[in-house]
Write an enzyme that holds these catalytic residues in place. Sequence first.
Site, PDB file in Angstrom:
ATOM      1  N   HIS A 175      -2.674  11.080  82.212  1.00 50.36           N
ATOM      2  CA  HIS A 175      -2.700  10.429  80.900  1.00 50.36           C
ATOM      3  C   HIS A 175      -3.559  11.226  79.924  1.00 50.36           C
ATOM      4  O   HIS A 175      -4.352  12.087  80.317  1.00 50.36           O
ATOM      5  CB  HIS A 175      -3.259   9.000  81.007  1.00 50.36           C
ATOM      6  CG  HIS A 175      -4.696   8.960  81.416  1.00 50.36           C
ATOM      7  ND1 HIS A 175      -5.116   9.198  82.710  1.00 50.36           N
ATOM      8  CD2 HIS A 175      -5.821   8.702  80.698  1.00 50.36           C
ATOM      9  CE1 HIS A 175      -6.436   9.096  82.779  1.00 50.36           C
ATOM     10  NE2 HIS A 175      -6.888   8.799  81.568  1.00 50.36           N
ATOM     11  N   ASP A 177      -6.205  10.018  76.960  1.00 53.18           N
ATOM     12  CA  ASP A 177      -6.911   8.757  76.711  1.00 53.18           C
ATOM     13  C   ASP A 177      -6.395   8.036  75.464  1.00 53.18           C
ATOM     14  O   ASP A 177      -6.286   8.629  74.383  1.00 53.18           O
ATOM     15  CB  ASP A 177      -8.408   9.011  76.550  1.00 53.18           C
ATOM     16  CG  ASP A 177      -9.061   9.427  77.863  1.00 53.18           C
ATOM     17  OD1 ASP A 177      -8.580   8.997  78.931  1.00 53.18           O
ATOM     18  OD2 ASP A 177     -10.049  10.181  77.817  1.00 53.18           O
ATOM     19  N   HIS A 326      -5.189  14.393  81.942  1.00 56.27           N
ATOM     20  CA  HIS A 326      -6.082  14.472  83.094  1.00 56.27           C
ATOM     21  C   HIS A 326      -5.769  13.355  84.083  1.00 56.27           C
ATOM     22  O   HIS A 326      -5.085  12.382  83.751  1.00 56.27           O
ATOM     23  CB  HIS A 326      -7.557  14.437  82.679  1.00 56.27           C
ATOM     24  CG  HIS A 326      -7.941  13.241  81.853  1.00 56.27           C
ATOM     25  ND1 HIS A 326      -7.682  13.143  80.497  1.00 56.27           N
ATOM     26  CD2 HIS A 326      -8.577  12.092  82.180  1.00 56.27           C
ATOM     27  CE1 HIS A 326      -8.137  11.995  80.039  1.00 56.27           C
ATOM     28  NE2 HIS A 326      -8.683  11.330  81.043  1.00 56.27           N
ATOM     29  N   ARG A 343     -18.471   8.066  79.676  1.00 59.75           N
ATOM     30  CA  ARG A 343     -17.651   8.831  78.746  1.00 59.75           C
ATOM     31  C   ARG A 343     -17.912   8.401  77.312  1.00 59.75           C
ATOM     32  O   ARG A 343     -18.081   7.209  77.030  1.00 59.75           O
ATOM     33  CB  ARG A 343     -16.166   8.633  79.068  1.00 59.75           C
ATOM     34  CG  ARG A 343     -15.237   9.600  78.324  1.00 59.75           C
ATOM     35  CD  ARG A 343     -13.786   9.294  78.647  1.00 59.75           C
ATOM     36  NE  ARG A 343     -13.288   8.166  77.860  1.00 59.75           N
ATOM     37  CZ  ARG A 343     -12.254   7.412  78.203  1.00 59.75           C
ATOM     38  NH1 ARG A 343     -11.620   7.636  79.333  1.00 59.75           N
ATOM     39  NH2 ARG A 343     -11.862   6.424  77.428  1.00 59.75           N
TER      40      ARG A 343
END
Length: 373
Positions: A175, A177, A326, A343
């Site tokens: 995907h 993000d 990723h 993150r």
Amino acid sequence: MPPNVVDPETIDPKNPEQLAEYLENLDLKQVVREKGSYQVYPEVYYPPLQPYEHKDAGHLADPKLASIYDNAEKIQDLTPHIGTEVHGIQLSNLTEQQKNDLALLVARRGVVFFKDQDIRVKKSLDLGRHYGKHKYHNVGGHPPHVNEVLILHIEHEKPQIRERLSYRSPGDGWHSDVSYELQPGGLAFLKIDTLPGEAGGDTLWGTSGYEAYDRLSPAWKTFLEGLEAIHSGDVHRETARATGQPLRREAPDNAHPVIRTHPVTGWKSLFVNRGFTRKIVGFTRRESDAVLNFLFDHIESGIDFQVRFKWTEDTVAVWDNRVTYHNPVYDYFGGKGLRHGYRVSPSAERPYFDPKSKSRREALAEEAEKNKA
């Protein structure tokens, strides 16, 4: 609580001095080792994101990236197309020029890794703001009072995690993000500070969206340019329903170009992903599925333009969501240990396609010819 860390339960959210002290001393690595799971899922609701003019720091970069290359101990490309390690530079102490040069380096290389980093939450947020407005995750957990940070806290023994992953193939995890947002993420910063053991918990980055585009035949490129696809927030809506956690902000559906142009490099990139892309605009379901499944397979099977990164504790990965995908590897379940990190995800521009833009190969070939002259 660990020493020198303010107990979040004593914080008055309306007291800026208390919040500032808490954030200044917040060391999530220390917190998770002292307390275990600490993230919160508050039942609060944020208004829909409003469009804004994104100014990419990469436009202010030195094309030679001298502020990084002249100050690093070592810089190593991990593959020809994607992934670079930079040694000897602390992200917590970047100059303004280094911040701008980092944006260009990541735009070119897709993902850049910095090991042995001392950066903590406050400076991560400060750094992230240089690249865009921070996002609040719709359903993910965050530290108390710090909703701009997404916690990655994956323990193998949690049955709800094993159950959610049991019905999908590992390849389904590819995907970019929150690509369903009107203005999805640009640069993202992920610090992993706790690993489940000596092996396991790697992350795959790829594919290089630039190289994925370049590998298509001329006929496919012509066919795809100008098409749009629907990116859906259905995954996050379903996550909220399945977990009982609140959906803290609308998870919309938006149409984005299948081939997008990176605003700094000017290179074309394939921009669909199995995680969030659902349908090509104007196509029947069968037509759309046939095209998207081909593109997903093209992206996911491109092992020669992917990089698999083996984490070491206190490494930070900086990647460009506009031109990469990723996939975390959950290969440590059934063993012992915890994988933990956090993150920070600034947003970028609304995806667009410039018919005059060039592919990476075209641009690099022209650059090489100019250098010969």
